[in-house]
Design an enzyme around this catalytic site. Structure first.
Site, PDB file in Angstrom:
ATOM      1  N   SER A  86       0.753  -1.250   0.019  1.00 46.49           N
ATOM      2  CA  SER A  86       0.070  -0.071   0.110  1.00 46.49           C
ATOM      3  C   SER A  86       0.784   1.358  -0.025  1.00 46.49           C
ATOM      4  O   SER A  86       2.032   1.278   0.530  1.00 46.49           O
ATOM      5  CB  SER A  86      -0.748  -0.125   1.189  1.00 46.49           C
ATOM      6  OG  SER A  86      -1.462   1.130   1.566  1.00 46.49           O
ATOM      7  N   TYR A  92      -2.232  -1.239  10.792  1.00 45.23           N
ATOM      8  CA  TYR A  92      -2.218  -1.574   9.495  1.00 45.23           C
ATOM      9  C   TYR A  92      -1.191  -1.318   8.507  1.00 45.23           C
ATOM     10  O   TYR A  92      -0.746  -2.267   7.917  1.00 45.23           O
ATOM     11  CB  TYR A  92      -3.727  -1.052   8.832  1.00 45.23           C
ATOM     12  CG  TYR A  92      -3.691  -1.382   7.318  1.00 45.23           C
ATOM     13  CD1 TYR A  92      -3.840  -2.561   6.856  1.00 45.23           C
ATOM     14  CD2 TYR A  92      -3.476  -0.668   6.705  1.00 45.23           C
ATOM     15  CE1 TYR A  92      -4.074  -2.769   5.408  1.00 45.23           C
ATOM     16  CE2 TYR A  92      -3.589  -0.547   5.130  1.00 45.23           C
ATOM     17  CZ  TYR A  92      -3.858  -1.859   4.553  1.00 45.23           C
ATOM     18  OH  TYR A  92      -3.770  -2.038   3.234  1.00 45.23           O
ATOM     19  N   LYS A 114       1.839  -3.587   6.742  1.00 47.53           N
ATOM     20  CA  LYS A 114       2.390  -3.521   5.371  1.00 47.53           C
ATOM     21  C   LYS A 114       3.969  -3.287   5.259  1.00 47.53           C
ATOM     22  O   LYS A 114       4.551  -4.068   4.414  1.00 47.53           O
ATOM     23  CB  LYS A 114       1.644  -2.684   4.718  1.00 47.53           C
ATOM     24  CG  LYS A 114       0.120  -3.111   4.462  1.00 47.53           C
ATOM     25  CD  LYS A 114      -0.045  -4.003   3.459  1.00 47.53           C
ATOM     26  CE  LYS A 114      -1.425  -4.452   3.250  1.00 47.53           C
ATOM     27  NZ  LYS A 114      -1.887  -5.821   2.709  1.00 47.53           N
TER      28      LYS A 114
HETATM   29  P1  NAD Z   1     -10.748  -7.717   0.876  1.00 47.36           P
HETATM   30  O1  NAD Z   1     -10.807  -7.540   2.432  1.00 47.36           O
HETATM   31  O2  NAD Z   1     -12.020  -7.382   0.239  1.00 47.36           O
HETATM   32  O3  NAD Z   1      -9.951  -8.741   0.721  1.00 47.36           O
HETATM   33  C1  NAD Z   1      -9.013  -9.534   1.354  1.00 47.36           C
HETATM   34  C2  NAD Z   1      -9.635 -11.001   1.423  1.00 47.36           C
HETATM   35  O4  NAD Z   1      -8.673 -11.729   2.298  1.00 47.36           O
HETATM   36  C3  NAD Z   1     -10.866 -11.134   1.740  1.00 47.36           C
HETATM   37  O5  NAD Z   1     -11.602 -12.157   0.867  1.00 47.36           O
HETATM   38  C4  NAD Z   1     -10.517 -11.939   3.335  1.00 47.36           C
HETATM   39  O6  NAD Z   1     -11.769 -12.938   3.459  1.00 47.36           O
HETATM   40  C5  NAD Z   1      -9.583 -12.589   2.949  1.00 47.36           C
HETATM   41  N1  NAD Z   1      -8.748 -13.236   4.249  1.00 47.36           N
HETATM   42  C6  NAD Z   1      -8.563 -12.167   5.221  1.00 47.36           C
HETATM   43  N2  NAD Z   1      -7.867 -12.790   6.224  1.00 47.36           N
HETATM   44  C7  NAD Z   1      -7.487 -14.158   5.680  1.00 47.36           C
HETATM   45  C8  NAD Z   1      -6.884 -15.247   6.340  1.00 47.36           C
HETATM   46  N3  NAD Z   1      -6.391 -15.151   7.592  1.00 47.36           N
HETATM   47  N4  NAD Z   1      -6.816 -16.337   5.673  1.00 47.36           N
HETATM   48  C9  NAD Z   1      -7.566 -16.387   4.438  1.00 47.36           C
HETATM   49  N5  NAD Z   1      -7.908 -15.269   3.879  1.00 47.36           N
HETATM   50  C10 NAD Z   1      -8.259 -14.260   4.602  1.00 47.36           C
HETATM   51  O7  NAD Z   1      -9.819  -6.521   0.716  1.00 47.36           O
HETATM   52  P2  NAD Z   1      -9.230  -5.852  -0.669  1.00 47.36           P
HETATM   53  O8  NAD Z   1      -9.701  -4.099  -0.796  1.00 47.36           O
HETATM   54  O9  NAD Z   1      -9.494  -6.668  -1.980  1.00 47.36           O
HETATM   55  O10 NAD Z   1      -7.627  -5.834  -0.469  1.00 47.36           O
HETATM   56  C11 NAD Z   1      -6.852  -7.078  -0.609  1.00 47.36           C
HETATM   57  C12 NAD Z   1      -5.346  -6.628  -0.339  1.00 47.36           C
HETATM   58  O11 NAD Z   1      -4.932  -5.202  -0.683  1.00 47.36           O
HETATM   59  C13 NAD Z   1      -5.232  -6.514   1.190  1.00 47.36           C
HETATM   60  O12 NAD Z   1      -3.949  -7.323   1.626  1.00 47.36           O
HETATM   61  C14 NAD Z   1      -5.162  -5.094   1.540  1.00 47.36           C
HETATM   62  O13 NAD Z   1      -4.568  -4.747   2.688  1.00 47.36           O
HETATM   63  C15 NAD Z   1      -4.583  -4.483   0.133  1.00 47.36           C
HETATM   64  N6  NAD Z   1      -4.784  -3.072  -0.161  1.00 47.36           N
HETATM   65  C16 NAD Z   1      -5.928  -2.704  -0.385  1.00 47.36           C
HETATM   66  C17 NAD Z   1      -6.207  -1.646  -0.655  1.00 47.36           C
HETATM   67  C18 NAD Z   1      -7.727  -0.912  -0.877  1.00 47.36           C
HETATM   68  O14 NAD Z   1      -7.985   0.262  -0.691  1.00 47.36           O
HETATM   69  N7  NAD Z   1      -8.506  -1.859  -1.252  1.00 47.36           N
HETATM   70  C19 NAD Z   1      -5.242  -0.380  -0.603  1.00 47.36           C
HETATM   71  C20 NAD Z   1      -3.877  -1.059  -0.604  1.00 47.36           C
HETATM   72  C21 NAD Z   1      -3.881  -2.377  -0.235  1.00 47.36           C
HETATM   73  C1  UD1 Z   2      -7.395   4.728   3.740  1.00 48.62           C
HETATM   74  C2  UD1 Z   2      -6.528   4.218   4.593  1.00 48.62           C
HETATM   75  C3  UD1 Z   2      -5.236   3.989   4.139  1.00 48.62           C
HETATM   76  C4  UD1 Z   2      -5.726   2.474   3.006  1.00 48.62           C
HETATM   77  C5  UD1 Z   2      -6.618   3.095   1.971  1.00 48.62           C
HETATM   78  C6  UD1 Z   2      -7.069   1.978   1.226  1.00 48.62           C
HETATM   79  C7  UD1 Z   2      -6.997   5.889   6.555  1.00 48.62           C
HETATM   80  C8  UD1 Z   2      -6.686   6.956   7.653  1.00 48.62           C
HETATM   81  N1  UD1 Z   2      -6.332   5.504   5.589  1.00 48.62           N
HETATM   82  O1  UD1 Z   2      -6.907   5.626   2.727  1.00 48.62           O
HETATM   83  O2  UD1 Z   2      -4.241   3.356   4.893  1.00 48.62           O
HETATM   84  O3  UD1 Z   2      -4.463   2.231   2.280  1.00 48.62           O
HETATM   85  O4  UD1 Z   2      -7.836   3.529   2.630  1.00 48.62           O
HETATM   86  O5  UD1 Z   2      -7.823   0.875   2.131  1.00 48.62           O
HETATM   87  O6  UD1 Z   2      -8.139   5.149   6.864  1.00 48.62           O
HETATM   88  N2  UD1 Z   2     -13.430  10.572   3.356  1.00 48.62           N
HETATM   89  C9  UD1 Z   2     -14.473  11.262   3.119  1.00 48.62           C
HETATM   90  N3  UD1 Z   2     -15.567  10.737   3.890  1.00 48.62           N
HETATM   91  C10 UD1 Z   2     -15.667   9.564   4.115  1.00 48.62           C
HETATM   92  C11 UD1 Z   2     -14.571   8.582   3.720  1.00 48.62           C
HETATM   93  C12 UD1 Z   2     -13.413   9.168   3.267  1.00 48.62           C
HETATM   94  O7  UD1 Z   2     -14.527  12.422   3.287  1.00 48.62           O
HETATM   95  O8  UD1 Z   2     -17.062   9.143   4.491  1.00 48.62           O
HETATM   96  C13 UD1 Z   2     -12.172  11.167   2.704  1.00 48.62           C
HETATM   97  C14 UD1 Z   2     -10.893  10.884   3.395  1.00 48.62           C
HETATM   98  O9  UD1 Z   2     -11.004  11.805   4.306  1.00 48.62           O
HETATM   99  C15 UD1 Z   2      -9.943  10.932   2.355  1.00 48.62           C
HETATM  100  C16 UD1 Z   2     -10.483  10.405   1.046  1.00 48.62           C
HETATM  101  O10 UD1 Z   2     -11.844  10.691   1.313  1.00 48.62           O
HETATM  102  O11 UD1 Z   2      -9.415  12.146   2.171  1.00 48.62           O
HETATM  103  C17 UD1 Z   2     -10.309   8.868   0.836  1.00 48.62           C
HETATM  104  O12 UD1 Z   2     -10.391   8.271   1.878  1.00 48.62           O
HETATM  105  P1  UD1 Z   2     -10.308   6.740   1.897  1.00 48.62           P
HETATM  106  O13 UD1 Z   2     -11.174   6.094   0.798  1.00 48.62           O
HETATM  107  O14 UD1 Z   2     -10.765   6.190   3.331  1.00 48.62           O
HETATM  108  O15 UD1 Z   2      -8.936   6.521   1.511  1.00 48.62           O
HETATM  109  P2  UD1 Z   2      -7.582   6.863   2.190  1.00 48.62           P
HETATM  110  O16 UD1 Z   2      -7.906   7.733   3.429  1.00 48.62           O
HETATM  111  O17 UD1 Z   2      -6.853   7.652   1.336  1.00 48.62           O
END
Ligand code: NAD
Ligand code: UD1
Length: 336
Positions: free
Chosen positions: A124, A149, A153
């Site tokens: 991330s 979190y 990472k």
């Molecule tokens: P998500 O929660 O939809 O997917 C994660 C999946 O992992 C889920 O299906 C969950 O059931 C599974 N899981 C959790 N713990 C587990 C375990 N112990 N064993 C097996 N399966 C398990 O999340 P996502 O948004 O698809 O994110 C996927 C990855 O990307 C995560 O590692 C997250 O930290 C990373 N990531 C996501 C974002 C984002 O904005 N969505 C941003 C940066 C990084």
């Molecule tokens: C968040 C996480 C970040 C993670 C990322 C993807 C926090 C502080 N950071 O990032 O670590 O990697 O999600 O999962 O949680 N916002 C609003 N109203 C809302 C929700 C969000 O105004 O109800 C704003 C937030 O202040 C931010 C922007 O929208 O400025 C994006 O928010 P979000 O989607 O939560 O992502 P990040 O904060 O960038």
């Protein structure tokens, strides 16, 4: 080639499984479904008209992992499984380190045992920490993180670097995602958070569909052009395609980090107006106090992924909005 996709039933995982299958890979999904539904995989199956191998299991369980590696010949692993809610990680640090860091260590041990040495990891942008200058570029060191979190990472990235130093034949790509949003263009799969969404796009989509009254915009007095925070939002299908490009780069050994983002920051107010103009649906909102821990703005320098992976984000903000809305309006209650 057969890819083990941990967390493949989740939001980014399910889109990546779809792109992998469409690119000709075989896939085994391994997920404990703690934050996802099996329906995502059934829907991927229906889109590609192919059965998807699914194993319900926990990455912290060596027997469950071992049996997957014995049953299937695996060539590489894409590792999405983990917990991802920042606020929850502050309340439950032990659980976050156990699943994210401990689970990844168990996965590495299982891979070693099975002689699998290629991995793509979901990292991330949060690993750049709270003081890094923007845009974030991979040559910056990992910075000081402000929640468990983010720290998990950063710890996993370090563990994977150490693994690749100890085992020079290993090849690992650390993909640092910026803010993935959107859904597959079919509207059949998308983001389906449990409970109240923490992130902007799913919250906005639930307001649009009538599940929530209005959006709270966290902070209107940031030092940004319109006072609201700016982020680098990218389409989840572009992100999914980035994983296939990263897999293709794993013929070279070593551990390498790549930013996956568009390179363009967008403010919260710009997100609201893009959604409204693309969908014609009004988003009632109110400026609310800042959310603790939010940074004013950050975005990617995506040049390294452009040059070394041949990847760039192609889909527009309008497309992200249209696809989010198709998914949310066709599935107002997600997979339920
Ligand atoms: P998500 O929660 O939809 O997917 C994660 C999946 O992992 C889920 O299906 C969950 O059931 C599974 N899981 C959790 N713990 C587990 C375990 N112990 N064993 C097996 N399966 C398990 O999340 P996502 O948004 O698809 O994110 C996927 C990855 O990307 C995560 O590692 C997250 O930290 C990373 N990531 C996501 C974002 C984002 O904005 N969505 C941003 C940066 C990084
Ligand atoms: C968040 C996480 C970040 C993670 C990322 C993807 C926090 C502080 N950071 O990032 O670590 O990697 O999600 O999962 O949680 N916002 C609003 N109203 C809302 C929700 C969000 O105004 O109800 C704003 C937030 O202040 C931010 C922007 O929208 O400025 C994006 O928010 P979000 O989607 O939560 O992502 P990040 O904060 O960038």
């Amino acid at each position: 080639m057969r890819i083990l996709v941990t967390g493949g039933a989740g939001y980014i995982g399910s889109h990546t499984v779809l792109v992998l299958l469409q690119s000709g890979y075989d896939v085994v999904v391994f997920d404990n479904l703690c934050n996802s539904s099996r329906k995502s995989i059934e829907r991927v199956s229906s889109i590609v008209e192919r059965q998807v191998n699914f194993v319900e299991g926990d990455i912290r369980n060596p027997e469950e992992l071992g049996s997957v590696f014995s049953k299937y010949h695996i060539d590489a692993v894409i590792h999405f499984a983990g917990l991802k809610a920042v606020g929850e990680s502050v309340q439950k640090p032990a659980e976050y380190y156990d699943v994210n860091v401990g689970g990844t260590a168990k996965l590495l041990l299982a891979m070693q045992k099975a002689n699998v040495s290629r991995m793509v990891f979901s990292s991330s942008a949060t690993v750049y920490g709270v003081e890094a200058p923007t845009p974030y570029v991979e040559s910056l060191p990992r910075g000081s993180t402000s929640n468990p979190y983010a720290t998990s990472k950063a710890m996993i990235e370090k563990m994977l670097e150490d693994q690749s130093i100890a085992h020079p034949d290993w090849s690992i790509a650390l993909l640092r995602y910026f803010n993935p949003i959107g859904a597959h263009e079919s509207g059949l799969i998308g983001e389906d958070p449990l409970g109240i969404p923490n992130n902007l796009m799913p919250f906005m989509a639930q307001v649009a569909v009538g599940r929530r009254d209005r959006l709270a915009v966290f902070g209107g007095d940031y030092p940004t052009p319109d006072g609201t925070c700016r982020r680098d939002y990218l389409h989840v299908m572009d992100l999914a395609e980035g994983h296939v490009k990263a897999l293709e780069s794993l013929y070279k050994s070593g551990c390498c980090a790549y930013n996956l983002g568009t390179g363009s920051p967008v403010s919260v107010l710009e997100m609201i107006s893009a959604f409204e103009s693309e969908t014609g649906v009004k988003i009632p909102y109110k400026i609310a106090p800042r959310r603790e821990g939010d940074l004013a703005e950050f975005w990617a320098d995506p040049l390294k992924a452009n040059q070394l992976l041949g990847w760039s984000a192609k889909r527009s903000l309008n497309q992200m909005m249209a696809d989010t809305w198709r998914w949310q309006s066709q599935n107002p209650d997600g997979y339920n």
